[in-house]
Design an enzyme around this catalytic site. Structure first.
Site, PDB file in Angstrom:
ATOM      1  N   GLY A   1       0.842  -1.194   0.000  1.00  0.00           N
ATOM      2  CA  GLY A   1       0.000   0.000   0.000  1.00  0.00           C
ATOM      3  C   GLY A   1       0.873   1.239   0.000  1.00  0.00           C
TER       4      GLY A   1
ATOM      5  N   GLN B   1       3.236   9.918   0.869  1.00  0.00           N
ATOM      6  CA  GLN B   1       4.516   9.206   1.048  1.00  0.00           C
ATOM      7  C   GLN B   1       5.482   9.435  -0.111  1.00  0.00           C
ATOM      8  OE1 GLN B   1       2.443   5.296   2.106  1.00  0.00           O
ATOM      9  NE2 GLN B   1       4.338   5.160   3.266  1.00  0.00           N
TER      10      GLN B   1
ATOM     11  N   CYS C   1       5.740   0.001   7.297  1.00  0.00           N
ATOM     12  CA  CYS C   1       5.434   1.176   6.493  1.00  0.00           C
ATOM     13  C   CYS C   1       6.671   1.565   5.684  1.00  0.00           C
ATOM     14  CB  CYS C   1       5.040   2.330   7.419  1.00  0.00           C
ATOM     15  SG  CYS C   1       4.619   3.836   6.553  1.00  0.00           S
ATOM     16  N   LEU C   2       6.465   1.873   4.397  1.00  0.00           N
ATOM     17  CA  LEU C   2       7.609   2.236   3.551  1.00  0.00           C
ATOM     18  C   LEU C   2       8.277   3.527   4.031  1.00  0.00           C
ATOM     19  CD1 LEU C   2       6.167   1.366   0.013  1.00  0.00           C
ATOM     20  CD2 LEU C   2       7.775   0.024   1.379  1.00  0.00           C
TER      21      LEU C   2
ATOM     22  N   HIS D   1      -4.652   1.950   7.499  1.00  0.00           N
ATOM     23  CA  HIS D   1      -3.267   2.442   7.584  1.00  0.00           C
ATOM     24  C   HIS D   1      -3.033   3.535   6.524  1.00  0.00           C
ATOM     25  CE1 HIS D   1       1.279   1.495   7.847  1.00  0.00           C
ATOM     26  NE2 HIS D   1       1.170   2.336   6.828  1.00  0.00           N
ATOM     27  N   GLU D   2      -3.491   3.290   5.302  1.00  0.00           N
ATOM     28  CA  GLU D   2      -3.242   4.256   4.205  1.00  0.00           C
ATOM     29  C   GLU D   2      -4.072   5.531   4.395  1.00  0.00           C
ATOM     30  OE1 GLU D   2      -0.691   3.774   2.574  1.00  0.00           O
ATOM     31  OE2 GLU D   2      -0.469   1.642   2.983  1.00  0.00           O
TER      32      GLU D   2
ATOM     33  N   HIS E   1      -2.524   7.895   6.706  1.00  0.00           N
ATOM     34  CA  HIS E   1      -1.471   8.715   6.089  1.00  0.00           C
ATOM     35  C   HIS E   1      -2.038  10.031   5.544  1.00  0.00           C
ATOM     36  CE1 HIS E   1       2.279   6.527   6.149  1.00  0.00           C
ATOM     37  NE2 HIS E   1       1.732   5.418   5.686  1.00  0.00           N
TER      38      HIS E   1
END
Ligand SMILES: [Zn+2]
Length: 176
Positions: free
Chosen positions: A46, A51, A102-103, A144-145, A148
């Site tokens: 994701g 990000q 998480c990236l 989660h996304e 963000h």
């Protein structure tokens, strides 16, 4: 298409609220394509536009859960989904825990408890309104996304002690 640089903690952009997309057009579709390329390159499931430093409410998700047949390339399991202006309209009372990563917080993971199911509305890449209920990993990933887009990270959902330890480990990793 292009692979975009991923914004990592403690970059202040990860703490900002992203703006709604006013119109789904070719520019937005180009951003979505770049986001997929960036996410696949980073082996993520994701990615939110913030990000990659784009402060708009766009999320891409691909759990890539399908089992590969023998000899099939990894790409064959791809199942890309884009969510523009996603909004959570309902969360279950029941909760579940997943080991999240998480990236933007490289190589760090923690158990996060969230509602098991969620209902979400969004615009697809043609600008059409969609609605669905998600559960399991898809529900976790979606929450989660969307976090963000509101400047929230998964480490905000864990204890201060665990967060401190995780950020210390990240610091150590970066210093090599
Ligand atoms: Zn993330």
């Amino acid at each position: 298409m292009a692979i975009l640089p991923i914004v990592e903690v403690p970059d202040a952009r990860l703490r900002e609220t992203a703006a709604p997309v006013p119109e789904v057009n070719d520019d937005i579709r180009a951003i979505v394509a770049d986001m997929f390329e960036t996410m696949y390159d980073a082996h993520g499931i994701g990615l939110a536009a913030v990000q990659v430093g784009i402060m708009q409410r766009i999320v891409v998700i691909d759990l890539q859960e399908r089992e590969l047949e023998e000899g099939e390339p990894r790409e064959a399991a791809r199942d890309p989904h884009a969510y523009i202006n996603p909004e959570i309209t309902w969360l279950s009372e029941e909760t579940a825990s997943y080991n999240e990563g998480c990236l933007s917080i490289p190589e760090q993971y923690a158990e996060v408890t969230r509602p098991t199911r969620c209902r979400v509305t969004w615009l697809d890449t043609e600008g059409a309104r969609q609605e669905a209920e998600f559960d399991g990993l898809m529900s976790t990933c979606m929450q989660h996304e969307i976090d963000h887009l509101n400047g929230v990270l998964f480490i905000d959902h864990i204890s201060r002690l665990k967060r401190g330890m995780l950020l210390k480990k990240l610091d150590k990793l970066r210093r090599g």
